[in-house]
Design an enzyme around this catalytic site. Structure first.
Site, PDB file in Angstrom:
ATOM      1  N   CYS A 117       0.874  -1.179   0.000  1.00 33.03           N
ATOM      2  CA  CYS A 117       0.000   0.000   0.000  1.00 33.03           C
ATOM      3  C   CYS A 117       0.905   1.221   0.000  1.00 33.03           C
ATOM      4  O   CYS A 117       2.136   1.102   0.058  1.00 33.03           O
ATOM      5  CB  CYS A 117      -0.955  -0.036   1.175  1.00 33.03           C
ATOM      6  SG  CYS A 117      -0.329   0.737   2.644  1.00 33.03           S
ATOM      7  N   ARG A 122       4.074  -3.778   3.919  1.00 32.83           N
ATOM      8  CA  ARG A 122       3.105  -4.302   4.887  1.00 32.83           C
ATOM      9  C   ARG A 122       2.796  -5.783   4.644  1.00 32.83           C
ATOM     10  O   ARG A 122       1.685  -6.177   4.358  1.00 32.83           O
ATOM     11  CB  ARG A 122       1.842  -3.455   4.876  1.00 32.83           C
ATOM     12  CG  ARG A 122       2.128  -2.007   5.236  1.00 32.83           C
ATOM     13  CD  ARG A 122       0.909  -1.149   5.224  1.00 32.83           C
ATOM     14  NE  ARG A 122       0.044  -1.426   6.372  1.00 32.83           N
ATOM     15  CZ  ARG A 122      -1.129  -0.819   6.553  1.00 32.83           C
ATOM     16  NH1 ARG A 122      -1.564   0.044   5.667  1.00 32.83           N
ATOM     17  NH2 ARG A 122      -1.867  -1.092   7.607  1.00 32.83           N
ATOM     18  N   PRO A 123       3.812  -6.641   4.744  1.00 32.79           N
ATOM     19  CA  PRO A 123       3.579  -8.080   4.578  1.00 32.79           C
ATOM     20  C   PRO A 123       2.718  -8.646   5.708  1.00 32.79           C
ATOM     21  O   PRO A 123       2.495  -7.967   6.722  1.00 32.79           O
ATOM     22  CB  PRO A 123       4.986  -8.661   4.627  1.00 32.79           C
ATOM     23  CG  PRO A 123       5.789  -7.687   5.386  1.00 32.79           C
ATOM     24  CD  PRO A 123       5.203  -6.337   5.078  1.00 32.79           C
TER      25      PRO A 123
HETATM   26  C1  EPZ Z   1      -2.417  -1.345  12.158  1.00 34.68           C
HETATM   27  O1  EPZ Z   1      -1.976  -1.760  10.884  1.00 34.68           O
HETATM   28  C2  EPZ Z   1      -3.365  -0.174  11.896  1.00 34.68           C
HETATM   29  N1  EPZ Z   1      -4.503  -0.631  11.100  1.00 34.68           N
HETATM   30  C3  EPZ Z   1      -2.617   0.941  11.157  1.00 34.68           C
HETATM   31  O2  EPZ Z   1      -3.504   2.038  11.018  1.00 34.68           O
HETATM   32  C4  EPZ Z   1      -1.432   1.372  12.029  1.00 34.68           C
HETATM   33  O3  EPZ Z   1      -0.693   2.350  11.327  1.00 34.68           O
HETATM   34  C5  EPZ Z   1      -0.541   0.156  12.330  1.00 34.68           C
HETATM   35  O4  EPZ Z   1      -1.323  -0.880  12.967  1.00 34.68           O
HETATM   36  C6  EPZ Z   1       0.615   0.499  13.260  1.00 34.68           C
HETATM   37  O5  EPZ Z   1       0.124   1.019  14.453  1.00 34.68           O
HETATM   38  C7  EPZ Z   1      -5.512  -1.300  11.727  1.00 34.68           C
HETATM   39  O6  EPZ Z   1      -5.471  -1.545  12.923  1.00 34.68           O
HETATM   40  C8  EPZ Z   1      -6.658  -1.721  10.865  1.00 34.68           C
HETATM   41  P1  EPZ Z   1       1.358  -3.682  11.867  1.00 34.68           P
HETATM   42  P2  EPZ Z   1      -1.170  -3.159  10.764  1.00 34.68           P
HETATM   43  O7  EPZ Z   1       1.077  -5.080  11.439  1.00 34.68           O
HETATM   44  O8  EPZ Z   1      -1.655  -4.132  11.750  1.00 34.68           O
HETATM   45  C9  EPZ Z   1       5.373  -4.992   9.758  1.00 34.68           C
HETATM   46  C10 EPZ Z   1      -4.593   3.790   9.922  1.00 34.68           C
HETATM   47  O9  EPZ Z   1      -4.165   4.839   9.455  1.00 34.68           O
HETATM   48  N2  EPZ Z   1       4.746  -6.329   9.617  1.00 34.68           N
HETATM   49  O10 EPZ Z   1       1.391  -3.372  13.330  1.00 34.68           O
HETATM   50  O11 EPZ Z   1      -1.166  -3.521   9.314  1.00 34.68           O
HETATM   51  C11 EPZ Z   1       4.690  -3.947   8.894  1.00 34.68           C
HETATM   52  O12 EPZ Z   1       5.214  -3.968   7.585  1.00 34.68           O
HETATM   53  C12 EPZ Z   1      -3.855   2.497   9.697  1.00 34.68           C
HETATM   54  O13 EPZ Z   1      -5.636   3.671  10.621  1.00 34.68           O
HETATM   55  C13 EPZ Z   1       5.480  -7.365   9.075  1.00 34.68           C
HETATM   56  O14 EPZ Z   1       6.628  -7.196   8.695  1.00 34.68           O
HETATM   57  O15 EPZ Z   1       0.296  -2.719  11.183  1.00 34.68           O
HETATM   58  C14 EPZ Z   1       5.008  -2.661   9.615  1.00 34.68           C
HETATM   59  O16 EPZ Z   1       6.287  -2.212   9.222  1.00 34.68           O
HETATM   60  C15 EPZ Z   1      -2.653   2.702   8.787  1.00 34.68           C
HETATM   61  N3  EPZ Z   1       4.901  -8.601   8.956  1.00 34.68           N
HETATM   62  C16 EPZ Z   1       5.048  -3.078  11.088  1.00 34.68           C
HETATM   63  O17 EPZ Z   1       5.173  -4.512  11.094  1.00 34.68           O
HETATM   64  C17 EPZ Z   1       3.620  -8.837   9.366  1.00 34.68           C
HETATM   65  O18 EPZ Z   1       3.138  -9.984   9.251  1.00 34.68           O
HETATM   66  C18 EPZ Z   1       3.796  -2.717  11.873  1.00 34.68           C
HETATM   67  O19 EPZ Z   1       2.694  -3.212  11.152  1.00 34.68           O
HETATM   68  C19 EPZ Z   1       2.881  -7.758   9.919  1.00 34.68           C
HETATM   69  C20 EPZ Z   1       3.469  -6.515  10.037  1.00 34.68           C
END
Ligand code: EPZ
Length: 420
Positions: A117, A122-123
């Protein structure tokens, strides 16, 4: 395509009511798939992302209706088709949250692999590895995650990164697994805690949510729930900055300040006066704002979802501030748009150096993602002259009646049809 037009310089005054949390509503809607029957969710924000999630649940076989303002009924008593198609998942990555519940409820799930995205790759590898730890067989077929597990079995899961939706997916899958699951390095966000609260109301046995170790004792079955969702902390933070950046004075109601402790601390260091009173949160400023450095981090650190909005405020503050983004790899897309308005920002790797202290100039700018578009609205409220923001559909994903709420605080803002 609609545009938002703002004439800046009006100090916001009055009272604003915060809506329910988008990032709590989305996992809780998915959690209803874990049970058969009618669940009632209250204080649900009427947002594009909620409507997309509702559409996905309908495709899966649930019946989803707003039966009153901000009140959603989800009926999951019918046959459930464990399938989440590409055209919906590509619209909203949080569709991945149906994977855990479908696998737990039906023993099989086919969910489109979310693409990247705007803000990063965001894997979902941690989601999948965690489900494999619970005994699922996972394969990737033509862009779809195919997960199978006749019966999930509790296990210890150690997350490399405290992923928010990853923790939520695994908590929901473990809720119906056989035996105990321990999630180590779990996300601690208030929305994770809220989901655990809902799952426990449904008959799950979860402890430790809100800490980095979550323990789930698998239950035989879960029952429908009637629950009112916590307020949206990112909307709250956005309105605090809207007041501060216009030298306004507003009262924010239905908000939970404790969910924003680090943001509040940084804003107070900058000179924003934030009073948590019985009648709401009173926001004002005592003269010039000072520059403050921030570094985003998983909760309880400074939330990445507030980074763009805070950076915009630092354009007003006297001095130089360093904004460092550690969560997502590409979350500075608002910088080039702010620079078109005259902001003095230099990006250096994962940091942006903001030299503030002077007015921005109104301009035509482009929204790129949800929180970046909020930061452009804040910039428009602060700038001299007219700002026109395009692709405002990004805003509709995460802010309920944003323009109306700002207008009710006196902002000179309107939405109108416009060019691409
Ligand atoms: C949640 O996304 C939120 N979305 C996001 O809000 C928020 O920015 C994010 O958490 C961080 O706080 C919802 O809750 C629906 P992560 P999420 O998995 O769960 C890496 C908004 O604006 N990662 O905590 O997708 C990832 O690439 C949205 O409301 C992996 O590598 O975020 C990132 O760098 C945007 N492998 C980091 O972890 C995985 O399997 C944090 O991502 C999962 C994640």
């Amino acid at each position: 395509m609609e545009v938002i037009e703002i004439e800046g310089g009006v100090p916001l005054k009055g009272t604003v009511y915060i809506s329910g949390a988008k990032n709590a509503a989305l996992p809780i809607m998915a959690a209803t798939l874990l049970t058969e029957g009618k669940s009632i969710l209250r204080n649900v924000p009427e947002l594009k992302d909620v409507k997309t999630k509702a559409e996905l649940l309908e495709i899966i076989g649930a019946r989803v209706n707003f039966i009153a303002k901000n009140t959603l009924e989800v009926d999951t008593s019918g046959p459930i088709e464990p399938f989440a198609p590409y055209n919906l998942v590509k619209q909203m990555r949080a569709s991945i949250l149906v994977l855990g519940p479908l696998l737990a409820r039906r023993g099989v799930a086919r969910v489109s692999l979310p693409g990247g995205c705007a803000i990063g790759a965001r894997p979902v590898d941690l989601h999948l590895r965690g489900l494999e730890r619970l005994g699922a067989k996972i394969s990737l077929e033509k862009g779809y995650i195919v997960a199978k597990a006749s019966k999930l079995t509790g296990n210890e899961i150690v997350l490399d990164i405290p992923t928010v939706t990853g923790t939520e997916n695994l908590m929901m899958a473990a809720a119906l697994a056989k035996g105990r699951t321990v999630i180590v390095n779990a996300a601690r966000e208030p929305e994770v805690e809220e989901l655990a609260r809902v799952l426990n109301k449904m008959g799950a046995n979860i402890s430790g949510a809100g800490t980095n170790i979550i323990i789930v004792e698998g239950a035989k079955e879960l029952v429908p729930v009637d629950h009112s969702i916590i307020p949206d902390r990112i909307e709250t933070g956005t309105f605090i900055i809207a007041s501060a950046i216009t030298d306004g004075e507003i009262i924010i109601k239905n908000a939970e300040l404790s969910h924003l402790a680090v943001v509040v601390e940084k804003l107070r260091q900058s000179g924003v006066v934030i009073e948590n009173r019985k009648d709401g949160i009173k926001v004002s400023t005592d003269g010039k704002l000072k520059s403050v450095d921030i570094t985003t981090a998983p909760y309880p650190g400074f939330p990445t979802d507030m980074q763009a909005q805070f950076m915009t405020l630092m354009c007003k503050a006297e001095g130089r501030s360093v904004v460092t983004e550690t969560v997502f790899e590409n979350r500075f897309m608002h910088v080039s748009e702010l620079k078109r308005m005259g902001a003095d920002i230099v990006i250096n790797g994962r940091s942006a150096i903001v030299t503030g202290g002077r007015k921005l100039q109104g301009a035509t700018v482009m929204a790129t993602d949800l929180r970046a578009s909020a930061s452009l609205v804040l910039a428009g409220l602060f700038a001299e002259g007219i700002t026109e923001i395009r692709r405002v559909y990004h805003l509709d994903r995460g802010y309920e009646r944003f323009v109306e709420k700002l207008k009710s605080l006196g902002a000179n803002i309107k939405r109108r049809p416009g060019e691409l």
